[in-house]
Write a protein that holds these residues in place. Structure first.
Motif, PDB file in Angstrom:
ATOM      1  N   LEU A 266       0.655  -1.409   0.226  1.00  0.00           N
ATOM      2  CA  LEU A 266       0.065   0.173   0.028  1.00  0.00           C
ATOM      3  C   LEU A 266       0.782   1.283  -0.035  1.00  0.00           C
ATOM      4  O   LEU A 266       0.640   2.220  -0.819  1.00  0.00           O
ATOM      5  CB  LEU A 266      -0.710  -0.038   1.252  1.00  0.00           C
ATOM      6  CG  LEU A 266      -2.169  -0.725   0.858  1.00  0.00           C
ATOM      7  CD1 LEU A 266      -2.840  -0.623   2.399  1.00  0.00           C
ATOM      8  CD2 LEU A 266      -3.137  -0.127   0.004  1.00  0.00           C
ATOM      9  N   ALA A 267       1.811   1.305   1.040  1.00  0.00           N
ATOM     10  CA  ALA A 267       2.585   2.544   1.023  1.00  0.00           C
ATOM     11  C   ALA A 267       3.498   2.799  -0.396  1.00  0.00           C
ATOM     12  O   ALA A 267       3.672   3.909  -0.653  1.00  0.00           O
ATOM     13  CB  ALA A 267       3.510   2.611   2.183  1.00  0.00           C
ATOM     14  N   LYS A 268       3.915   1.600  -1.034  1.00  0.00           N
ATOM     15  CA  LYS A 268       4.533   1.669  -2.265  1.00  0.00           C
ATOM     16  C   LYS A 268       3.810   2.523  -3.228  1.00  0.00           C
ATOM     17  O   LYS A 268       3.990   3.346  -4.201  1.00  0.00           O
ATOM     18  CB  LYS A 268       4.911   0.533  -2.779  1.00  0.00           C
ATOM     19  CG  LYS A 268       5.921  -0.303  -1.715  1.00  0.00           C
ATOM     20  CD  LYS A 268       6.125  -1.959  -2.389  1.00  0.00           C
ATOM     21  CE  LYS A 268       7.031  -2.338  -1.377  1.00  0.00           C
ATOM     22  NZ  LYS A 268       7.094  -3.839  -1.692  1.00  0.00           N
ATOM     23  N   PHE A 269       2.434   2.125  -3.371  1.00  0.00           N
ATOM     24  CA  PHE A 269       1.438   2.673  -4.339  1.00  0.00           C
ATOM     25  C   PHE A 269       1.351   4.240  -3.961  1.00  0.00           C
ATOM     26  O   PHE A 269       1.406   5.140  -4.856  1.00  0.00           O
ATOM     27  CB  PHE A 269       0.254   2.022  -4.136  1.00  0.00           C
ATOM     28  CG  PHE A 269      -0.352   0.690  -5.098  1.00  0.00           C
ATOM     29  CD1 PHE A 269      -0.878   1.025  -6.085  1.00  0.00           C
ATOM     30  CD2 PHE A 269       0.496  -0.239  -4.812  1.00  0.00           C
ATOM     31  CE1 PHE A 269      -1.380   0.094  -6.914  1.00  0.00           C
ATOM     32  CE2 PHE A 269       0.347  -1.468  -5.758  1.00  0.00           C
ATOM     33  CZ  PHE A 269      -0.667  -1.020  -6.747  1.00  0.00           C
ATOM     34  N   TYR A 270       1.301   4.420  -2.745  1.00  0.00           N
ATOM     35  CA  TYR A 270       1.096   5.999  -2.391  1.00  0.00           C
ATOM     36  C   TYR A 270       2.291   6.593  -2.532  1.00  0.00           C
ATOM     37  O   TYR A 270       2.088   7.889  -3.310  1.00  0.00           O
ATOM     38  CB  TYR A 270       0.883   6.063  -0.904  1.00  0.00           C
ATOM     39  CG  TYR A 270      -0.645   5.519  -0.350  1.00  0.00           C
ATOM     40  CD1 TYR A 270      -1.788   6.084  -0.955  1.00  0.00           C
ATOM     41  CD2 TYR A 270      -0.583   4.914   0.762  1.00  0.00           C
ATOM     42  CE1 TYR A 270      -2.893   5.648  -0.436  1.00  0.00           C
ATOM     43  CE2 TYR A 270      -2.094   4.431   1.339  1.00  0.00           C
ATOM     44  CZ  TYR A 270      -2.837   4.644   0.639  1.00  0.00           C
ATOM     45  OH  TYR A 270      -4.286   4.404   1.105  1.00  0.00           O
ATOM     46  N   ARG A 271       3.547   6.299  -2.370  1.00  0.00           N
ATOM     47  CA  ARG A 271       4.506   6.688  -2.687  1.00  0.00           C
ATOM     48  C   ARG A 271       4.875   6.896  -4.141  1.00  0.00           C
ATOM     49  O   ARG A 271       5.556   8.016  -4.778  1.00  0.00           O
ATOM     50  CB  ARG A 271       5.931   6.110  -2.158  1.00  0.00           C
ATOM     51  CG  ARG A 271       5.941   6.305  -0.686  1.00  0.00           C
ATOM     52  CD  ARG A 271       7.406   5.819  -0.430  1.00  0.00           C
ATOM     53  NE  ARG A 271       7.677   4.128  -0.197  1.00  0.00           N
ATOM     54  CZ  ARG A 271       7.362   3.536   0.895  1.00  0.00           C
ATOM     55  NH1 ARG A 271       6.966   4.133   2.000  1.00  0.00           N
ATOM     56  NH2 ARG A 271       7.348   2.255   0.772  1.00  0.00           N
ATOM     57  N   ALA A 272       4.500   6.124  -5.024  1.00  0.00           N
ATOM     58  CA  ALA A 272       4.508   6.217  -6.301  1.00  0.00           C
ATOM     59  C   ALA A 272       3.665   7.114  -7.189  1.00  0.00           C
ATOM     60  O   ALA A 272       3.925   7.581  -8.216  1.00  0.00           O
ATOM     61  CB  ALA A 272       4.042   4.781  -7.240  1.00  0.00           C
ATOM     62  N   SER A 273       2.603   7.549  -6.276  1.00  0.00           N
ATOM     63  CA  SER A 273       1.657   8.536  -7.127  1.00  0.00           C
ATOM     64  C   SER A 273       2.136   9.969  -6.920  1.00  0.00           C
ATOM     65  O   SER A 273       2.794  10.475  -6.275  1.00  0.00           O
ATOM     66  CB  SER A 273       0.294   8.319  -6.222  1.00  0.00           C
ATOM     67  OG  SER A 273       0.181   8.734  -5.078  1.00  0.00           O
ATOM     68  N   ARG A 274       1.877  10.596  -8.015  1.00  0.00           N
ATOM     69  CA  ARG A 274       2.241  11.944  -8.176  1.00  0.00           C
ATOM     70  C   ARG A 274       1.118  12.851  -7.242  1.00  0.00           C
ATOM     71  O   ARG A 274       1.340  13.801  -6.767  1.00  0.00           O
ATOM     72  CB  ARG A 274       2.150  12.288  -9.615  1.00  0.00           C
ATOM     73  CG  ARG A 274       2.580  13.889  -9.733  1.00  0.00           C
ATOM     74  CD  ARG A 274       4.132  14.199  -9.828  1.00  0.00           C
ATOM     75  NE  ARG A 274       4.120  15.470 -10.234  1.00  0.00           N
ATOM     76  CZ  ARG A 274       5.428  15.688 -10.509  1.00  0.00           C
ATOM     77  NH1 ARG A 274       6.420  15.004 -10.310  1.00  0.00           N
ATOM     78  NH2 ARG A 274       5.828  16.928 -11.001  1.00  0.00           N
ATOM     79  N   ILE A 275      -0.114  12.362  -7.329  1.00  0.00           N
ATOM     80  CA  ILE A 275      -1.094  12.865  -6.519  1.00  0.00           C
ATOM     81  C   ILE A 275      -2.239  11.782  -6.318  1.00  0.00           C
ATOM     82  O   ILE A 275      -2.375  10.801  -7.013  1.00  0.00           O
ATOM     83  CB  ILE A 275      -1.951  13.993  -7.290  1.00  0.00           C
ATOM     84  CG1 ILE A 275      -2.893  14.858  -6.415  1.00  0.00           C
ATOM     85  CG2 ILE A 275      -2.398  13.794  -8.591  1.00  0.00           C
ATOM     86  CD1 ILE A 275      -3.159  16.121  -6.810  1.00  0.00           C
ATOM     87  N   PHE A 276      -2.926  11.943  -5.121  1.00  0.00           N
ATOM     88  CA  PHE A 276      -4.222  11.137  -4.835  1.00  0.00           C
ATOM     89  C   PHE A 276      -5.363  11.671  -4.936  1.00  0.00           C
ATOM     90  O   PHE A 276      -5.644  12.893  -4.477  1.00  0.00           O
ATOM     91  CB  PHE A 276      -3.933  10.434  -3.365  1.00  0.00           C
ATOM     92  CG  PHE A 276      -4.737   9.273  -3.084  1.00  0.00           C
ATOM     93  CD1 PHE A 276      -4.684   8.234  -3.097  1.00  0.00           C
ATOM     94  CD2 PHE A 276      -5.955   9.805  -2.480  1.00  0.00           C
ATOM     95  CE1 PHE A 276      -5.694   7.310  -2.863  1.00  0.00           C
ATOM     96  CE2 PHE A 276      -6.843   8.869  -1.938  1.00  0.00           C
ATOM     97  CZ  PHE A 276      -6.749   7.590  -2.042  1.00  0.00           C
ATOM     98  N   SER A 277      -6.548  10.938  -5.368  1.00  0.00           N
ATOM     99  CA  SER A 277      -7.831  11.684  -5.774  1.00  0.00           C
ATOM    100  C   SER A 277      -8.731  11.074  -5.172  1.00  0.00           C
ATOM    101  O   SER A 277      -8.869   9.917  -5.600  1.00  0.00           O
ATOM    102  CB  SER A 277      -7.920  12.008  -7.077  1.00  0.00           C
ATOM    103  OG  SER A 277      -9.164  12.417  -7.263  1.00  0.00           O
ATOM    104  N   LEU A 278      -9.460  11.492  -4.182  1.00  0.00           N
ATOM    105  CA  LEU A 278     -10.799  10.691  -3.561  1.00  0.00           C
ATOM    106  C   LEU A 278     -11.796  11.986  -3.361  1.00  0.00           C
ATOM    107  O   LEU A 278     -11.928  12.352  -2.309  1.00  0.00           O
ATOM    108  CB  LEU A 278     -10.563  10.137  -2.360  1.00  0.00           C
ATOM    109  CG  LEU A 278     -11.644   9.142  -1.678  1.00  0.00           C
ATOM    110  CD1 LEU A 278     -11.770   8.015  -2.677  1.00  0.00           C
ATOM    111  CD2 LEU A 278     -11.487   8.572  -0.470  1.00  0.00           C
ATOM    112  N   VAL A 279     -12.634  12.297  -4.192  1.00  0.00           N
ATOM    113  CA  VAL A 279     -13.406  13.519  -4.252  1.00  0.00           C
ATOM    114  C   VAL A 279     -14.814  12.967  -4.319  1.00  0.00           C
ATOM    115  O   VAL A 279     -15.514  12.563  -4.995  1.00  0.00           O
ATOM    116  CB  VAL A 279     -13.262  14.225  -5.494  1.00  0.00           C
ATOM    117  CG1 VAL A 279     -14.113  15.665  -5.514  1.00  0.00           C
ATOM    118  CG2 VAL A 279     -11.850  14.650  -5.675  1.00  0.00           C
ATOM    119  N   SER A 280     -15.262  12.638  -3.142  1.00  0.00           N
ATOM    120  CA  SER A 280     -16.831  12.187  -2.747  1.00  0.00           C
ATOM    121  C   SER A 280     -17.646  13.165  -2.822  1.00  0.00           C
ATOM    122  O   SER A 280     -17.626  14.252  -2.542  1.00  0.00           O
ATOM    123  CB  SER A 280     -16.749  11.362  -1.453  1.00  0.00           C
ATOM    124  OG  SER A 280     -16.284  12.401  -0.355  1.00  0.00           O
TER     125      SER A 280
END
Length: 381
Positions: A266-280
């Motif tokens: 999980l942390a590897k996915f977050y670190r790999a991301s340029r930006i995280f989007s969760l717009v509910s």
């Protein structure tokens, strides 16, 4: 020392409520002693759940009638014979037990509330239980204010304790095997193709998290940046629909689905991301308290984009660590994504702020301290 009977609908799956319950159980065990905390979970471990073992005193086998009956018997037996000082309810629906068996005035009770379960309609006994439990903990100010404004609770009977992040797991430290972890999920190299990441249950029941809207927005982003990709991490019954929508938008070659992500990755996915989007968005059966995934992403150095209709907005601090937008403002969403994808200075500034804010406001130590203060506050009630 206080004895606590902790009741949860489930604490083994990877959902936000389960994670909140696990952190809470852990800190209660540390504060009052593991021998003084009994945990009963209606749901037991299932395939695809949290990989690490989590000990409970007893767990059922699902939402079947037989499982519910045994769960209820266990609860009643322990209330009468173990005599806990506090009955802690990890979900609002569990208040029904205290109402049906006329225990609401005979035990000191603490109830957790989160988000959509509060504004999506409550069964009569659940509403009655919500109004009559001794104390309430809300995972965000938005849900707390909703409960107060709707007349469910008085303002002095709700404490807000934000969710927390385990910094031993979620941090900026690059793992030894991180260079090519993405290959086992058949994802593009994030050092070449900037990831826009969203992670969670990719199901119709969780469609309020904005998966369709994110695809629409990304179809515009893809026209302005030739390398950016959109990564959906998780599993659910909405995946085929999302793939079809990506095809209709002519972006199938830029949209990727990882499937279930192992906890260790999980942390590897977050670190790999340029930006995280969760717009509910928020409505009946829709909306968030303060979702955990953006907090975890922040701790790993990813700027975040969240919505302004629910508790998600409490993860953003003066736009330093990301953006808080209307879920239906597609232009603003597009601009926010592009501002980080195409601008290294902006990305590094927001990434640094995300880590700082995560550590300042969402640490496990802060979470535990707030529970310690809460227990002292209710000690003599």
């Amino acid at each position: 020392m206080k004895k606590i009977l902790y009741l949860t609908t489930g604490c083994f799956d990877k959902g936000g409520i389960s994670r909140y319950n696990r952190y809470q159980i852990r800190c209660l065990r540390e504060l009052v002693g593991e021998q003084n905390v009994k945990v009963f979970s209606l749901l037991g471990p299932q395939l695809g759940d949290f990989e690490e073992e989590f000990k409970v005193s007893w767990n059922g086998w699902g939402a079947s009638l037989s499982s519910k009956l045994v769960f209820t018997f266990k609860v009643l037996f322990n209330i009468f014979f173990w005599k806990p000082d506090i009955v802690w309810l990890g979900h609002i629906n569990l208040t029904e037990i205290l109402i049906k068996f006329k225990l609401i005035n005979k035990v000191k009770s603490v109830l957790n509330i989160y988000g959509l379960e509060i504004w999506s309609g409550l069964r009569p006994d659940v509403e009655k239980g919500f109004k009559r439990v001794t104390h309430v903990i809300s995972d965000c100010h938005f849900t707390s204010n909703y409960a107060i404004n709707e007349g469910f609770r008085s303002s002095d009977s709700i404490d807000v304790i934000w969710d927390c992040v385990d910094f031993d797991k979620f941090n900026e430290v690059i793992a030894d095997d991180e260079d090519d972890f993405y290959k086992k999920y058949n994802l593009p190299d994030p050092s070449i193709y900037p990831w826009i990441l969203t992670l969670g249950r990719l199901s119709y029941a969780a469609s309020h998290k904005g998966y369709e809207r994110l695809l629409e927005v990304f179809s515009k982003v893809a026209l302005k940046d030739e390398n950016a990709v959109l990564v959906f991490a998780g599993k659910g019954d909405m995946i085929e629909f999302l793939k079809e929508l990506a095809s209709n938008l002519n972006i199938s070659d830029r949209v990727f689905f990882s499937g279930m992500v192992h906890e260790d990755d999980l942390a590897k996915f977050y670190r790999a991301s340029r930006i995280f989007s969760l717009v509910s968005d928020r409505g009946v059966g829709r909306g968030e308290g303060i979702p955990l995934t953006p907090l975890e992403a922040m701790a790993c150095g990813s700027p975040i984009i969240v919505g302004n209709q629910d508790g998600s907005q409490e993860a953003i601090f003066n736009n330093e660590n990301g953006f808080c937008i209307s879920p239906f403002d597609y232009d603003n969403h597009e601009n926010a994504l592009l501002s980080v994808i195409k601008n290294d200075v902006q990305f590094k500034k927001k990434s640094k702020a995300a880590v700082r804010i995560a550590h300042k406001y969402f640490s496990y130590d802060t979470f535990k301290l707030k529970h310690e203060i809460f227990l002292k506050k209710i000690k003599n009630d």
